[in-house]
Design a protein around this motif. Structure first.
Motif, PDB file in Angstrom:
ATOM      1  N   ASP B 231      45.173 -42.522  10.690  1.00 26.28           N
ATOM      2  CA  ASP B 231      45.146 -40.983  10.329  1.00 26.28           C
ATOM      3  C   ASP B 231      46.400 -40.939   9.636  1.00 26.28           C
ATOM      4  N   ALA B 232      46.485 -39.986   8.748  1.00 23.96           N
ATOM      5  CA  ALA B 232      47.863 -39.405   8.368  1.00 23.96           C
ATOM      6  C   ALA B 232      48.079 -37.826   8.883  1.00 23.96           C
ATOM      7  N   VAL B 233      49.237 -37.767   9.208  1.00 27.50           N
ATOM      8  CA  VAL B 233      49.539 -36.318   9.453  1.00 27.50           C
ATOM      9  C   VAL B 233      50.739 -35.797   8.774  1.00 27.50           C
ATOM     10  N   PHE B 234      50.430 -34.536   8.497  1.00 26.27           N
ATOM     11  CA  PHE B 234      51.490 -33.685   7.807  1.00 26.27           C
ATOM     12  C   PHE B 234      51.881 -32.402   8.339  1.00 26.27           C
ATOM     13  N   ALA B 235      53.212 -32.382   8.742  1.00 29.59           N
ATOM     14  CA  ALA B 235      53.765 -30.992   9.321  1.00 29.59           C
ATOM     15  C   ALA B 235      54.393 -30.140   8.442  1.00 29.59           C
TER      16      ALA B 235
END
Lengths: 247, 247
Positions: B231-235
DNA sequence: CAGTGGTCTAGACCACGAA
DNA sequence: TCGTGGTCTAGACCACTGT
């Protein structure tokens, strides 16, 4: 590398793909029936259908049960803009973009309690959105908002919430932080039929969690887009100091 | 909603999936041969293979020609962290994680010139990385850096660049901004074999563009991950003022 | 070589959509 | 009703892997 594996269906897919991309078969047009094509290529129906499945996976062909196989109109790639939590303005301004929103009150259960960090059974407002660009479904969204944070008023065509939903933007109170997780997977049967894509066509999913300044989660959104029509873009400005934080 | 469509292969897929997830068939184990299974379920080989294709698409089963169908070892979901441009520290610290890097000098052409905003034929350093977690390929990366910005030294096991590549982190000079585009698609034949996934299994792709303070592009990276493993997470932290910028 | 998956066939029957 | 796609069969032959 590996020896060429005989696969008639790939040859057929290549041939049809050429006819489509060179414009010999035009967007929106119906292909000959599978029986006809099978005849023409001198293959069994099973093999011909495998060829079509390839093209369907590439987003070139749309199969409609009882009607036929149609060449999909090529679509500009839509941009989902991370952080903003919205489709890009240009896209969202598209006049042909229609959104259907259905709202309901549900009780938190299972995964939702984890996502929203609320207790089992908490009242939530659920918004189910499906966005169409002309004929083609373009995205699905299920948005959950704690009941007490839900803006008043119905989600009719004139409300600002409807406007926000059109862009898949964050609803509810303005968030202080947004955390988005992107993933690729195959669609569920429901999603496949709603988006009119094959069961093997990849979808781009985004789970979006919005929190306010106190850290409370004000919205959780589950977005699903057809992989061949939507990209998600995330932009980050880095302070030089920020880079130090990383070990 | 729609009437239940008879589909024996889905029933079989469900049954096998249960046997796998409940541990009756264990990770790494070989399933009975397709002929055996077809016999057992009283279906044709074609139908049985459709059932296995479903499971393969879900990442539960790995087919190996001439050997059999194997239950894939379940993998913890890896996180790619956006902005940082790196796998999450916990993942990157994994001792079993091996990375193979191959470096070469190429000349910009076609798409690369657009991505890096350089002129045709500009010298670039190309790093081809493949990351394995134990047996399983876990990600591919092709990273391009303008030749004059390329750090000196070889990309051997002891260099800091190798360390960075292990994490798929941004190489080259520290960037001021990173723009990442995420998309979902099916793998190319090359990617499918390199990642050992089916030709229909979705991959999560990330195109990463890093720019320095002057706006010059210091790195372009094309990352490809198996959809069922990464998964790719962006905050995003939002200033309240920032929200005004949006029209 | 034997055992395995990979591709294909010719035809049957079912489900959907539009007359 | 008819034409369309959707599923399935029973068997054939090819390609890959190991002995």
């Amino acid at each position: 590398m590996t020896g060429a594996v005989p696969s008639r269906h790939k040859d057929i897919a290549d041939d049809l793909r050429n006819q489509i991309t060179t414009g010999r078969i035009r967007p929106g047009e119906r292909l000959p029936s599978e029986a006809d094509l099978a005849d023409r290529y001198r293959v069994s129906t099973v093999t011909l259908r495998r060829a079509l499945a390839v093209l369907q996976g590439e987003g070139l062909v749309e199969k409609i049960h009882g009607k036929g196989n149609f060449v999909r109109r090529p679509h500009r790639k839509i941009m989902y803009v991370g952080g903003w939590g919205t489709l890009d303005p240009w896209t969202a301004a598209e006049p042909a973009l229609r959104v259907t929103v259905r709202s309901a009150t549900v009780q938190a259960h299972g995964h939702l309690t984890t996502l929203l960090k609320v207790s089992e059974g908490s009242p939530l407002t659920e918004l189910s959105c499906i966005s169409h660009a002309g004929e083609s479904p373009q995205g699905l969204a299920r948005i959950y908002i704690p009941r007490d944070l839900t803006p008043v008023g119905d989600f009719d065509d004139t409300s600002s919430c409807w406007e926000a939903a059109t862009r898949f933007a964050v609803l509810g109170p303005p968030p202080a932080a947004v955390r988005e997780t992107a993933y690729a997977r195959t669609p569920t049967p429901d999603e496949a039929s709603a988006l009119r894509i094959g069961h093997a066509a990849p979808v781009l999913g985004i789970t979006r969690i919005a929190t306010d300044a106190t850290g409370r989660i004000v919205e959780a959104a589950l977005l699903v887009f057809p992989g061949d029509r939507v990209d998600a873009v995330f932009a980050t400005q880095l302070m030089t100091d920020e880079r130090q934080i990383q070990a």
